[in-house]
Design a protein around this motif. Structure first.
Motif, PDB file in Angstrom:
ATOM      1  N   LEU A  72      47.168  22.651  44.741  1.00  0.00           N
ATOM      2  CA  LEU A  72      46.200  21.716  45.307  1.00  0.00           C
ATOM      3  C   LEU A  72      46.338  20.305  44.733  1.00  0.00           C
ATOM      4  O   LEU A  72      46.667  20.126  43.564  1.00  0.00           O
ATOM      5  CB  LEU A  72      44.773  22.205  45.041  1.00  0.00           C
ATOM      6  N   ARG A  73      46.076  19.332  45.601  1.00  0.00           N
ATOM      7  CA  ARG A  73      45.841  17.954  45.185  1.00  0.00           C
ATOM      8  C   ARG A  73      44.328  17.730  45.184  1.00  0.00           C
ATOM      9  O   ARG A  73      43.627  18.225  46.065  1.00  0.00           O
ATOM     10  CB  ARG A  73      46.476  16.971  46.170  1.00  0.00           C
ATOM     11  N   ALA A  74      43.838  16.997  44.204  1.00  0.00           N
ATOM     12  CA  ALA A  74      42.407  16.721  44.136  1.00  0.00           C
ATOM     13  C   ALA A  74      42.197  15.254  43.780  1.00  0.00           C
ATOM     14  O   ALA A  74      42.945  14.683  42.974  1.00  0.00           O
ATOM     15  CB  ALA A  74      41.724  17.616  43.102  1.00  0.00           C
ATOM     16  N   ALA A  75      41.190  14.651  44.388  1.00  0.00           N
ATOM     17  CA  ALA A  75      40.858  13.255  44.110  1.00  0.00           C
ATOM     18  C   ALA A  75      39.344  13.121  44.024  1.00  0.00           C
ATOM     19  O   ALA A  75      38.610  13.823  44.727  1.00  0.00           O
ATOM     20  CB  ALA A  75      41.411  12.337  45.200  1.00  0.00           C
ATOM     21  N   MET A  76      38.886  12.212  43.173  1.00  0.00           N
ATOM     22  CA  MET A  76      37.455  12.036  42.970  1.00  0.00           C
ATOM     23  C   MET A  76      37.133  10.550  42.877  1.00  0.00           C
ATOM     24  O   MET A  76      37.785   9.793  42.157  1.00  0.00           O
ATOM     25  CB  MET A  76      37.021  12.757  41.689  1.00  0.00           C
ATOM     26  N   HIS A  77      36.111  10.150  43.630  1.00  0.00           N
ATOM     27  CA  HIS A  77      35.650   8.760  43.655  1.00  0.00           C
ATOM     28  C   HIS A  77      34.131   8.775  43.720  1.00  0.00           C
ATOM     29  O   HIS A  77      33.517   9.838  43.958  1.00  0.00           O
ATOM     30  CB  HIS A  77      36.253   8.031  44.858  1.00  0.00           C
ATOM     31  N   GLN A  78      33.503   7.646  43.487  1.00  0.00           N
ATOM     32  CA  GLN A  78      32.052   7.555  43.558  1.00  0.00           C
ATOM     33  C   GLN A  78      31.635   6.351  44.392  1.00  0.00           C
ATOM     34  O   GLN A  78      32.353   5.371  44.485  1.00  0.00           O
ATOM     35  CB  GLN A  78      31.453   7.450  42.151  1.00  0.00           C
ATOM     36  N   GLY A  79      30.469   6.454  45.003  1.00  0.00           N
ATOM     37  CA  GLY A  79      29.956   5.368  45.828  1.00  0.00           C
ATOM     38  C   GLY A  79      29.019   5.899  46.886  1.00  0.00           C
ATOM     39  O   GLY A  79      28.932   7.113  47.114  1.00  0.00           O
ATOM     40  N   PRO A  80      28.288   5.012  47.568  1.00  0.00           N
ATOM     41  CA  PRO A  80      27.359   5.439  48.610  1.00  0.00           C
ATOM     42  C   PRO A  80      28.079   6.006  49.825  1.00  0.00           C
ATOM     43  O   PRO A  80      29.127   5.512  50.227  1.00  0.00           O
ATOM     44  CB  PRO A  80      26.601   4.148  48.958  1.00  0.00           C
ATOM     45  N   VAL A  81      27.504   7.063  50.388  1.00  0.00           N
ATOM     46  CA  VAL A  81      28.067   7.734  51.559  1.00  0.00           C
ATOM     47  C   VAL A  81      26.957   7.948  52.575  1.00  0.00           C
ATOM     48  O   VAL A  81      25.836   8.314  52.218  1.00  0.00           O
ATOM     49  CB  VAL A  81      28.700   9.094  51.173  1.00  0.00           C
ATOM     50  N   GLU A  82      27.269   7.731  53.833  1.00  0.00           N
ATOM     51  CA  GLU A  82      26.309   7.959  54.907  1.00  0.00           C
ATOM     52  C   GLU A  82      26.700   9.197  55.703  1.00  0.00           C
ATOM     53  O   GLU A  82      27.878   9.430  55.963  1.00  0.00           O
ATOM     54  CB  GLU A  82      26.267   6.751  55.847  1.00  0.00           C
ATOM     55  N   LEU A  83      25.708   9.989  56.063  1.00  0.00           N
ATOM     56  CA  LEU A  83      25.949  11.111  56.958  1.00  0.00           C
ATOM     57  C   LEU A  83      26.050  10.578  58.375  1.00  0.00           C
ATOM     58  O   LEU A  83      25.117   9.950  58.891  1.00  0.00           O
ATOM     59  CB  LEU A  83      24.816  12.133  56.851  1.00  0.00           C
ATOM     60  N   ALA A  84      27.190  10.810  59.013  1.00  0.00           N
ATOM     61  CA  ALA A  84      27.435  10.299  60.360  1.00  0.00           C
ATOM     62  C   ALA A  84      27.362  11.435  61.364  1.00  0.00           C
ATOM     63  O   ALA A  84      27.189  12.604  61.016  1.00  0.00           O
ATOM     64  CB  ALA A  84      28.795   9.601  60.414  1.00  0.00           C
ATOM     65  N   ASP A  85      27.503  11.099  62.641  1.00  0.00           N
ATOM     66  CA  ASP A  85      27.400  12.103  63.704  1.00  0.00           C
ATOM     67  C   ASP A  85      28.515  13.140  63.624  1.00  0.00           C
ATOM     68  O   ASP A  85      28.337  14.286  64.045  1.00  0.00           O
ATOM     69  CB  ASP A  85      27.441  11.423  65.077  1.00  0.00           C
ATOM     70  N   ASN A  86      29.657  12.751  63.094  1.00  0.00           N
ATOM     71  CA  ASN A  86      30.799  13.674  63.068  1.00  0.00           C
ATOM     72  C   ASN A  86      31.409  13.752  61.672  1.00  0.00           C
ATOM     73  O   ASN A  86      32.626  13.817  61.512  1.00  0.00           O
ATOM     74  CB  ASN A  86      31.856  13.228  64.078  1.00  0.00           C
ATOM     75  N   GLY A  87      30.544  13.751  60.649  1.00  0.00           N
ATOM     76  CA  GLY A  87      31.050  13.824  59.283  1.00  0.00           C
ATOM     77  C   GLY A  87      30.369  12.820  58.382  1.00  0.00           C
ATOM     78  O   GLY A  87      29.146  12.707  58.365  1.00  0.00           O
ATOM     79  N   PHE A  88      31.182  12.054  57.654  1.00  0.00           N
ATOM     80  CA  PHE A  88      30.665  11.090  56.691  1.00  0.00           C
ATOM     81  C   PHE A  88      31.235   9.716  56.982  1.00  0.00           C
ATOM     82  O   PHE A  88      32.321   9.580  57.527  1.00  0.00           O
ATOM     83  CB  PHE A  88      31.033  11.495  55.259  1.00  0.00           C
ATOM     84  N   ALA A  89      30.507   8.692  56.557  1.00  0.00           N
ATOM     85  CA  ALA A  89      30.947   7.316  56.749  1.00  0.00           C
ATOM     86  C   ALA A  89      30.712   6.545  55.453  1.00  0.00           C
ATOM     87  O   ALA A  89      29.852   6.892  54.649  1.00  0.00           O
ATOM     88  CB  ALA A  89      30.188   6.668  57.900  1.00  0.00           C
ATOM     89  N   GLY A  90      31.493   5.500  55.274  1.00  0.00           N
ATOM     90  CA  GLY A  90      31.346   4.671  54.091  1.00  0.00           C
ATOM     91  C   GLY A  90      32.678   4.423  53.416  1.00  0.00           C
ATOM     92  O   GLY A  90      33.621   5.209  53.551  1.00  0.00           O
ATOM     93  N   THR A  91      32.756   3.325  52.670  1.00  0.00           N
ATOM     94  CA  THR A  91      33.991   2.960  51.987  1.00  0.00           C
ATOM     95  C   THR A  91      34.417   4.029  50.988  1.00  0.00           C
ATOM     96  O   THR A  91      35.612   4.291  50.813  1.00  0.00           O
ATOM     97  CB  THR A  91      33.809   1.619  51.263  1.00  0.00           C
ATOM     98  N   ALA A  92      33.446   4.667  50.316  1.00  0.00           N
ATOM     99  CA  ALA A  92      33.779   5.674  49.315  1.00  0.00           C
ATOM    100  C   ALA A  92      34.561   6.840  49.925  1.00  0.00           C
ATOM    101  O   ALA A  92      35.455   7.396  49.297  1.00  0.00           O
ATOM    102  CB  ALA A  92      32.512   6.187  48.644  1.00  0.00           C
ATOM    103  N   VAL A  93      34.229   7.205  51.147  1.00  0.00           N
ATOM    104  CA  VAL A  93      34.938   8.293  51.824  1.00  0.00           C
ATOM    105  C   VAL A  93      36.375   7.882  52.118  1.00  0.00           C
ATOM    106  O   VAL A  93      37.317   8.671  51.929  1.00  0.00           O
ATOM    107  CB  VAL A  93      34.208   8.679  53.123  1.00  0.00           C
ATOM    108  N   VAL A  94      36.552   6.644  52.573  1.00  0.00           N
ATOM    109  CA  VAL A  94      37.900   6.150  52.885  1.00  0.00           C
ATOM    110  C   VAL A  94      38.755   6.103  51.623  1.00  0.00           C
ATOM    111  O   VAL A  94      39.918   6.529  51.623  1.00  0.00           O
ATOM    112  CB  VAL A  94      37.822   4.759  53.542  1.00  0.00           C
ATOM    113  N   VAL A  95      38.181   5.587  50.540  1.00  0.00           N
ATOM    114  CA  VAL A  95      38.927   5.492  49.287  1.00  0.00           C
ATOM    115  C   VAL A  95      39.332   6.877  48.793  1.00  0.00           C
ATOM    116  O   VAL A  95      40.469   7.086  48.351  1.00  0.00           O
ATOM    117  CB  VAL A  95      38.092   4.765  48.221  1.00  0.00           C
ATOM    118  N   THR A  96      38.427   7.841  48.875  1.00  0.00           N
ATOM    119  CA  THR A  96      38.745   9.205  48.446  1.00  0.00           C
ATOM    120  C   THR A  96      39.909   9.768  49.249  1.00  0.00           C
ATOM    121  O   THR A  96      40.812  10.410  48.697  1.00  0.00           O
ATOM    122  CB  THR A  96      37.517  10.110  48.588  1.00  0.00           C
ATOM    123  N   ALA A  97      39.898   9.541  50.552  1.00  0.00           N
ATOM    124  CA  ALA A  97      40.982  10.031  51.408  1.00  0.00           C
ATOM    125  C   ALA A  97      42.313   9.370  51.049  1.00  0.00           C
ATOM    126  O   ALA A  97      43.362  10.026  51.030  1.00  0.00           O
ATOM    127  CB  ALA A  97      40.649   9.778  52.869  1.00  0.00           C
TER     128      ALA A  97
END
Length: 245
Positions: A72-97
């Motif tokens: 497995l590869r694993a990554a961890m970041h922190q920051g505000p996340v919004e619950l969206a209609d089809n998952g999550f939204a926010g810069t923190a989610v993009v950075v983690t990906a």
């Protein structure tokens, strides 16, 4: 993979005393994105969760042929996340990906065939947990790398939990072959003193080994600590012996 991955992740959380029922999880086939509440568990994630995840993976892989092994590869970041209609939204989610799909993680697993997990922490997580002294992890077990993927560029910290700081230099897929590490990966790179010469009876590490295995008994190097009351000994190593002759 889709059957075993959630079971392994759940097992690691239980062993670390964490409840994944409180996490918002987005399943993505052979991946998972988990968003955790702000509960102060960040040091336990970096410390206990990934340590138990390595144990779960080792147990899983010991029962399977090499071709069916899970790494497995694993990554961890922190920051505000919004619950969206089809998952999550926010810069923190993009950075983690971006961290998860960055070249340093792939290269670490390629370089260490025996490793089951490679972990990448964002600079924010690393500084607030490991560098801040809130975990049993050592700064020298991590290598600083620069992640460049699509429009994203950031500093991150790479470790292979069973190895420590990776030794090999990696290259970014979108940088024309330039090294992405701010320095070559070297285990225990932050140590200013050179490693001591091996004593008689010790096993000298090979050039490809990230740590030495020392089997010799050295009573003069032992520390004895007397403790009263509850003690947080996560990550500690204990030795027991009789008082008889």
């Amino acid at each position: 993979m889709q059957h075993d991955l959630p079971r392994i992740l759940d097992g690691a959380a239980r062993s670390a005393g964490l409840s994944r029922s409180e996490w918002h999880i987005q399943c993505k086939g052979d991946e998972q994105l988990a968003v955790l509440p702000m509960s102060g568990d960040q040091p336990r994630l970096v410390d206990d969760y990934f340590r138990h995840l390595v144990s779960e993976l080792r147990h899983h892989n010991e029962q399977r042929i090499p071709e069916a092994r899970m790494r497995l590869r694993a990554a961890m970041h922190q920051g505000p996340v919004e619950l969206a209609d089809n998952g999550f939204a926010g810069t923190a989610v993009v950075v983690t990906a971006r961290l998860l799909n960055s070249r340093p993680l792939y290269d670490a697993l390629d370089a260490y065939a025996a490793a089951d997990l490679a972990l990448l922490l964002s600079d924010e997580v690393f500084r607030s947990t490991v560098a801040g002294g809130h975990t049993m992890q050592r700064v020298s077990d991590f290598s600083r790398v620069t992640v460049r993927l699509k429009e994203h560029e950031s500093t991150a910290w790479l470790t292979v939990p069973t190895i420590g700081a990776p030794l090999a230099v990696t290259e970014d897929r979108e940088s024309g072959g330039r090294p992405v590490g701010d320095r070559p990966y070297r285990a225990s790179a932050d140590r200013s003193a050179p490693a001591p010469e091996p004593d008689e009876g010790d096993v000298e590490p090979s050039r490809n080994s990230a740590s030495a295995v020392r089997d010799a008994y050295r009573a003069e190097r032992m520390n004895v600590t007397h403790m009263n009351g509850p003690v947080d000994a996560r990550g500690a190593v204990f030795g027991f012996g009789s008082t008889g002759v």
